[in-house]
Design a protein around this motif. Sequence first.
Motif, short mmCIF file in Angstrom:
data_model
loop_
_atom_site.label_atom_id
_atom_site.label_comp_id
_atom_site.label_asym_id
_atom_site.label_seq_id
_atom_site.Cartn_x
_atom_site.Cartn_y
_atom_site.Cartn_z
N ARG A 15 0.61 -0.95 0.33
CA ARG A 15 0.28 -0.06 -0.06
C ARG A 15 0.57 1.19 0.17
O ARG A 15 2.16 1.21 0.52
CB ARG A 15 -1.18 0.01 1.21
N PRO A 16 0.20 2.10 -0.47
CA PRO A 16 0.72 3.40 -0.41
C PRO A 16 1.82 3.74 0.71
O PRO A 16 0.43 3.84 2.16
CB PRO A 16 -0.04 4.51 -1.43
N ARG A 17 2.26 4.36 1.72
CA ARG A 17 2.40 5.52 2.62
C ARG A 17 2.47 6.37 2.41
O ARG A 17 3.82 7.31 1.50
CB ARG A 17 3.85 4.38 2.97
N LEU A 18 1.85 7.28 3.47
CA LEU A 18 2.60 9.27 3.62
C LEU A 18 2.46 9.24 4.72
O LEU A 18 2.43 8.38 5.81
CB LEU A 18 0.34 9.21 3.57
N GLY A 19 3.43 9.76 4.86
CA GLY A 19 4.58 10.64 5.87
C GLY A 19 3.80 11.52 6.32
O GLY A 19 2.82 12.35 6.31
N VAL A 20 3.64 11.44 8.26
CA VAL A 20 3.28 13.12 9.03
C VAL A 20 3.92 12.75 9.68
O VAL A 20 5.22 12.71 10.74
CB VAL A 20 2.13 11.94 9.85
N ILE A 21 4.32 14.73 9.84
CA ILE A 21 5.10 15.17 10.64
C ILE A 21 5.01 16.48 11.36
O ILE A 21 4.09 16.87 11.09
CB ILE A 21 6.90 15.48 9.41
N GLY A 22 4.82 16.41 12.23
CA GLY A 22 3.89 17.02 13.82
C GLY A 22 4.83 17.15 15.05
O GLY A 22 5.45 18.44 14.13
N GLY A 23 4.36 18.76 14.68
CA GLY A 23 5.67 19.72 15.57
C GLY A 23 4.25 20.92 16.08
O GLY A 23 3.46 21.05 15.39
N GLY A 66 15.81 21.51 9.37
CA GLY A 66 15.66 20.80 10.45
C GLY A 66 14.50 20.10 9.84
O GLY A 66 14.38 18.23 9.72
N HIS A 67 13.25 20.43 9.99
CA HIS A 67 12.24 19.90 10.10
C HIS A 67 12.80 19.56 8.51
O HIS A 67 11.52 17.73 7.93
CB HIS A 67 10.60 20.69 10.04
N LEU A 68 12.50 20.25 7.53
CA LEU A 68 12.63 19.89 6.02
C LEU A 68 13.22 18.57 6.21
O LEU A 68 13.67 17.57 4.52
CB LEU A 68 12.63 20.85 5.98
N VAL A 69 14.43 18.37 6.19
CA VAL A 69 15.85 17.74 6.13
C VAL A 69 15.27 15.66 6.31
O VAL A 69 15.44 15.02 6.00
CB VAL A 69 16.64 17.59 7.06
N ILE A 70 14.03 16.25 7.46
CA ILE A 70 13.34 14.81 8.60
C ILE A 70 13.20 14.31 6.86
O ILE A 70 13.19 13.42 6.61
CB ILE A 70 13.45 15.40 9.48
N ALA A 71 11.86 15.47 6.90
CA ALA A 71 10.76 15.07 6.11
C ALA A 71 11.63 14.37 4.40
O ALA A 71 11.18 13.61 4.11
CB ALA A 71 9.79 15.91 6.11
N SER A 72 13.40 15.49 4.54
CA SER A 72 13.35 14.70 2.87
C SER A 72 13.71 13.30 3.02
O SER A 72 12.86 12.27 1.87
CB SER A 72 14.13 15.58 2.63
N GLU A 73 14.61 12.78 4.13
CA GLU A 73 15.01 12.04 4.35
C GLU A 73 13.65 10.81 4.11
O GLU A 73 14.47 9.64 4.00
CB GLU A 73 16.09 11.69 5.59
N ALA A 74 12.91 11.34 5.05
CA ALA A 74 12.27 9.56 5.20
C ALA A 74 11.50 9.87 4.00
O ALA A 74 10.96 8.16 3.46
CB ALA A 74 10.89 10.04 6.38
N HIS A 75 11.38 10.85 3.33
CA HIS A 75 10.34 10.84 1.92
C HIS A 75 11.42 9.67 1.08
O HIS A 75 10.85 8.60 0.37
CB HIS A 75 10.23 11.95 1.70
N ALA A 76 12.80 9.68 0.69
CA ALA A 76 14.03 9.06 -0.68
C ALA A 76 13.66 7.57 0.70
O ALA A 76 13.77 6.73 0.33
CB ALA A 76 14.78 10.10 0.31
N ARG A 77 14.21 7.24 2.30
CA ARG A 77 14.61 6.44 2.52
C ARG A 77 13.32 5.49 2.92
O ARG A 77 13.49 4.01 2.93
CB ARG A 77 15.23 6.32 3.81
#
Length: 202
Positions: A5-13, A21-32
């Motif tokens: 199934r497609p996976r959707l990332g969620v970052i809160g705060g 820092g928020h963008l780097v973490i989200a980018s890494e999660a998206h890619a990896r």
Amino acid sequence: MRETRPRLGVIGGSFDPPHVGHLVIASEAHARLGLERVLFVPAASPPHKDLPRHTAPDVRLAMTALAVEDDLRFVESGLEIEHGLVYTRDTMAALAQRFPGRDLVFIMGSDSLLQLDTWYDPEGVLSRCTLAVAPRPGDSFEATSAAVARWGVDRVAVLDAPPVGISSSQVRARVAGGLPIRYLVPHAVEEYVVEHGLYRLP
């Protein structure tokens, strides 16, 4: 064979303000992790943070929208603010209803993982999503590994991401001290902070 199934990332705060820092973490999660997209969900009232000069929710949502506007992988969501949601468990439940047929991945720093046992119903959170954890500078590798083992290696993935030692509180303190925040936040966020006079001492 079970269809993936497609996976959707969620970052809160609090995103007070959102920073690189928020963008780097989200980018890494998206890619990896091969995420379809990453939702940035500002908290209506963060339950784990004591913010003496809490910026209005609509302002934090506006800054979040500016932070992600140039990256098609990212999109802001006013879900928690619009519905007054406080707990991550309830946010994940609402997102599961809004995005059926997708597996949810909640993205956090290792500092949050180490405090997960203080969250409201952490097992309820983990029943609705898996976790993607980005190492934070200063957090012990051993303590992080122990937390992963405690909550389950099948439910928690540690990202091999470059550690970024930036916090929103540091950005606010720099503004209050008259120091530059360029390159710490997206340019559009910097302009918004200046234009609206945010974080200056009274």
